[in-house]
Design a protein around this motif. Structure first.
Motif, PDB file in Angstrom:
ATOM      1  N   ALA A 203       0.831  -1.208   0.000  1.00  0.00           N
ATOM      2  CA  ALA A 203       0.000   0.000   0.000  1.00  0.00           C
ATOM      3  C   ALA A 203       0.861   1.253   0.000  1.00  0.00           C
ATOM      4  N   ALA A 204       1.933   1.243   0.782  1.00  0.00           N
ATOM      5  CA  ALA A 204       2.801   2.423   0.838  1.00  0.00           C
ATOM      6  C   ALA A 204       3.518   2.653  -0.491  1.00  0.00           C
ATOM      7  N   LEU A 205       3.925   1.584  -1.160  1.00  0.00           N
ATOM      8  CA  LEU A 205       4.540   1.751  -2.481  1.00  0.00           C
ATOM      9  C   LEU A 205       3.568   2.461  -3.425  1.00  0.00           C
ATOM     10  N   THR A 206       2.341   1.979  -3.476  1.00  0.00           N
ATOM     11  CA  THR A 206       1.336   2.573  -4.352  1.00  0.00           C
ATOM     12  C   THR A 206       1.087   4.030  -3.999  1.00  0.00           C
ATOM     13  N   GLU A 207       0.996   4.325  -2.713  1.00  0.00           N
ATOM     14  CA  GLU A 207       0.743   5.703  -2.275  1.00  0.00           C
ATOM     15  C   GLU A 207       1.871   6.652  -2.679  1.00  0.00           C
ATOM     16  N   HIS A 208       3.074   6.124  -2.879  1.00  0.00           N
ATOM     17  CA  HIS A 208       4.212   6.965  -3.253  1.00  0.00           C
ATOM     18  C   HIS A 208       4.582   6.809  -4.724  1.00  0.00           C
ATOM     19  N   GLY A 209       3.655   6.257  -5.517  1.00  0.00           N
ATOM     20  CA  GLY A 209       3.861   6.176  -6.964  1.00  0.00           C
ATOM     21  C   GLY A 209       4.901   5.169  -7.403  1.00  0.00           C
ATOM     22  N   LEU A 210       5.152   4.151  -6.569  1.00  0.00           N
ATOM     23  CA  LEU A 210       6.141   3.131  -6.895  1.00  0.00           C
ATOM     24  C   LEU A 210       5.425   1.842  -7.293  1.00  0.00           C
ATOM     25  N   ALA A 211       5.783   1.306  -8.431  1.00  0.00           N
ATOM     26  CA  ALA A 211       5.149   0.080  -8.905  1.00  0.00           C
ATOM     27  C   ALA A 211       5.711  -1.117  -8.151  1.00  0.00           C
ATOM     28  N   PRO A 212       4.854  -1.944  -7.554  1.00  0.00           N
ATOM     29  CA  PRO A 212       5.351  -3.152  -6.870  1.00  0.00           C
ATOM     30  C   PRO A 212       6.077  -4.069  -7.846  1.00  0.00           C
ATOM     31  N   ASP A 213       7.175  -4.643  -7.397  1.00  0.00           N
ATOM     32  CA  ASP A 213       7.951  -5.583  -8.204  1.00  0.00           C
ATOM     33  C   ASP A 213       8.014  -6.896  -7.426  1.00  0.00           C
ATOM     34  N   PRO A 214       7.400  -7.956  -7.932  1.00  0.00           N
ATOM     35  CA  PRO A 214       7.382  -9.236  -7.196  1.00  0.00           C
ATOM     36  C   PRO A 214       8.769  -9.756  -6.848  1.00  0.00           C
ATOM     37  N   ARG A 215       9.776  -9.384  -7.641  1.00  0.00           N
ATOM     38  CA  ARG A 215      11.128  -9.865  -7.357  1.00  0.00           C
ATOM     39  C   ARG A 215      11.697  -9.256  -6.081  1.00  0.00           C
ATOM     40  N   LEU A 216      11.113  -8.147  -5.634  1.00  0.00           N
ATOM     41  CA  LEU A 216      11.616  -7.462  -4.444  1.00  0.00           C
ATOM     42  C   LEU A 216      10.968  -7.955  -3.150  1.00  0.00           C
ATOM     43  N   VAL A 217      10.092  -8.942  -3.261  1.00  0.00           N
ATOM     44  CA  VAL A 217       9.466  -9.528  -2.065  1.00  0.00           C
ATOM     45  C   VAL A 217       9.951 -10.971  -1.949  1.00  0.00           C
ATOM     46  N   VAL A 218      10.670 -11.253  -0.866  1.00  0.00           N
ATOM     47  CA  VAL A 218      11.208 -12.595  -0.633  1.00  0.00           C
ATOM     48  C   VAL A 218      10.780 -13.046   0.757  1.00  0.00           C
ATOM     49  N   GLU A 219      10.183 -14.232   0.815  1.00  0.00           N
ATOM     50  CA  GLU A 219       9.751 -14.744   2.120  1.00  0.00           C
ATOM     51  C   GLU A 219      10.967 -15.120   2.958  1.00  0.00           C
ATOM     52  N   SER A 220      11.029 -14.566   4.168  1.00  0.00           N
ATOM     53  CA  SER A 220      12.166 -14.785   5.057  1.00  0.00           C
ATOM     54  C   SER A 220      11.805 -15.571   6.305  1.00  0.00           C
ATOM     55  N   GLY A 221      10.501 -15.666   6.605  1.00  0.00           N
ATOM     56  CA  GLY A 221      10.140 -16.162   7.923  1.00  0.00           C
ATOM     57  C   GLY A 221      10.465 -15.099   8.956  1.00  0.00           C
ATOM     58  N   TYR A 222      10.780 -15.532  10.189  1.00  0.00           N
ATOM     59  CA  TYR A 222      10.911 -14.568  11.283  1.00  0.00           C
ATOM     60  C   TYR A 222      12.238 -14.685  12.036  1.00  0.00           C
ATOM     61  N   THR A 223      13.202 -15.404  11.464  1.00  0.00           N
ATOM     62  CA  THR A 223      14.465 -15.626  12.157  1.00  0.00           C
ATOM     63  C   THR A 223      15.604 -14.835  11.509  1.00  0.00           C
ATOM     64  N   GLU A 224      16.693 -14.694  12.258  1.00  0.00           N
ATOM     65  CA  GLU A 224      17.880 -14.037  11.725  1.00  0.00           C
ATOM     66  C   GLU A 224      18.425 -14.792  10.520  1.00  0.00           C
ATOM     67  N   GLU A 225      18.465 -16.110  10.623  1.00  0.00           N
ATOM     68  CA  GLU A 225      18.996 -16.918   9.508  1.00  0.00           C
ATOM     69  C   GLU A 225      18.140 -16.758   8.257  1.00  0.00           C
ATOM     70  N   GLY A 226      16.814 -16.793   8.434  1.00  0.00           N
ATOM     71  CA  GLY A 226      15.930 -16.608   7.291  1.00  0.00           C
ATOM     72  C   GLY A 226      16.077 -15.225   6.682  1.00  0.00           C
ATOM     73  N   GLY A 227      16.257 -14.218   7.529  1.00  0.00           N
ATOM     74  CA  GLY A 227      16.463 -12.860   7.035  1.00  0.00           C
ATOM     75  C   GLY A 227      17.744 -12.734   6.230  1.00  0.00           C
ATOM     76  N   ALA A 228      18.808 -13.394   6.690  1.00  0.00           N
ATOM     77  CA  ALA A 228      20.084 -13.337   5.973  1.00  0.00           C
ATOM     78  C   ALA A 228      19.965 -13.982   4.596  1.00  0.00           C
ATOM     79  N   ARG A 229      19.305 -15.152   4.534  1.00  0.00           N
ATOM     80  CA  ARG A 229      19.166 -15.833   3.232  1.00  0.00           C
ATOM     81  C   ARG A 229      18.318 -15.004   2.268  1.00  0.00           C
ATOM     82  N   ALA A 230      17.207 -14.482   2.756  1.00  0.00           N
ATOM     83  CA  ALA A 230      16.322 -13.718   1.874  1.00  0.00           C
ATOM     84  C   ALA A 230      16.981 -12.421   1.429  1.00  0.00           C
ATOM     85  N   ALA A 231      17.684 -11.747   2.343  1.00  0.00           N
ATOM     86  CA  ALA A 231      18.359 -10.499   1.981  1.00  0.00           C
ATOM     87  C   ALA A 231      19.458 -10.750   0.946  1.00  0.00           C
TER      88      ALA A 231
END
Length: 351
Positions: A203-231
């Protein structure tokens, strides 16, 4: 030999039941202040402690609550549990802790065991959307409160933050700093925090005129390890993002590590925002910009809602929602100072 209520009553010149009610902090007791002071002095002098087993038998209660969490290593849940204890202890209840490691099967097993052991109520921080285990709690008429995550939005007592608003605040902050490719380390689609924070990001992307890009969303879960892999996946893109909104602070910690391993500076090359404001967030270098929620209050308010159900015998659908607050630190703006002690203002909605 332990002192008895009868002996204490004789010394205080009151009925033993009055001593018992003072010892158990009975809020309905009305006695003269001097009499209360005399009894309390005797209780301190003799180090008298109420017999919890006897009280429980009389009330047909165990005076025990349970908190079920998905990840015992996450500091968020340590603060949550402390809040529950602080809310339950003054009312004479002890609290058990169960960890599910995010497994629905372990969650169900824990709850069945707790029911068999006759705990008086459950605070559940590990629920999933449309969770059959939560429906089982309803069917068994076990008092419960969901915290941080909900299951069926209109049916359950719940304490948490407005995740949609919080995610919009985080993503809007990055957009307003001029970032045009903003990645999202996303939570699971089976968990309310994951769904709502992803929805707020989009919603915030749309409100600021930014087109969502599916490649920029990566499921990480909720752990540090998952965040590192997704990032790392985001940072390896040909057109990598210049900023990341992480679904939790722990996934943001993982993104910090991934950025450093790839030689990226925070925030100059990669700005990062987390969610929750766990104590570690303000101690990172640079300190983590994040969405503050009052974690301790989640626990203490959940305990109060649960104990109200237990003591009245009435189920509840009350929902207590706290306003999230963006805390800007050095991970998005170089040199930004950390606020001393942010406090979120609560917004209450009762259904």
């Amino acid at each position: 030999m332990p002192v008895t209520l009868k002996e204490l009553g004789a010394r205080a010149r009151v009925h033993p039941s009055t001593v018992s009610r003072v010892a158990n902090n009975d809020p309905s007791l009305r006695i003269a202040p001097l009499t209360r002071q005399r009894i309390e002095a005797l209780l301190r002098e003799t180090e008298y402690r109420p017999n919890g087993v006897a009280r429980g038998l009389k009330l047909r209660q165990t005076l025990v609550l349970a908190v079920v969490i998905p990840d015992i290593t996450n500091p968020f849940f340590a603060a949550l549990f402390r809040g529950v204890e602080d809310g339950a202890s003054p009312r004479g209840y002890n609290v058990l802790l169960c960890n599910t490691d995010g497994s629905p099967q372990r969650q169900r097993s824990h709850l069945q065991s707790l029911h068999a052991r006759r705990v008086d109520g459950v605070i559940l921080a590990s629920s999933f959307l449309k969770d059959p285990t939560v429906r089982w709690l309803r069917h068994q008429r076990i008092p419960y409160v969901l915290v941080n995550r909900f299951s069926d939005e209109d049916h359950d007592p719940f304490v948490g933050s407005d995740d949609l608003v919080g995610a919009r605040l985080a993503t809007a902050h990055l957009a307003e700093l001029g970032h045009r490719r903003i990645g999202h380390l996303a939570g699971k689609p089976t968990v309310s925090t994951g769904v709502l924070r992803r929805r707020g990001y989009l919603a915030a992307l749309t409100e600021h005129g930014l087109a969502p890009d599916p490649r920029l969303v990566v499921e990480s879960g909720y752990t540090e390890e998952g965040g590192a892999r997704a990032a790392a996946r985001l940072m390896a893109l040909d057109e990598r993002p210049t900023a990341i909104f992480a679904v939790t602070d722990m996934t943001a910690v993982g993104a910090f590590g991934a950025a450093r391993r790839m030689g990226l500076r925070v925030p100059e090359d990669m700005a990062i925002v987390g969610y929750n404001d766990i104590p570690l967030a303000s101690r990172m270098m640079p300190a983590l910009t994040t969405v503050h929620v009052p974690i301790h209050d989640f626990g203490s308010v959940a305990a109060r809602l649960l104990l109200d159900q237990i003591e009245t015998g009435e189920p509840s659908r009350r929902r207590v929602i706290f306003n999230p607050e963006l805390i800007v630190r050095g991970s998005t703006i170089a040199g930004a100072a950390s606020p001393a002690d942010p406090q979120a203002a609560p917004v209450f909605a009762t259904e």
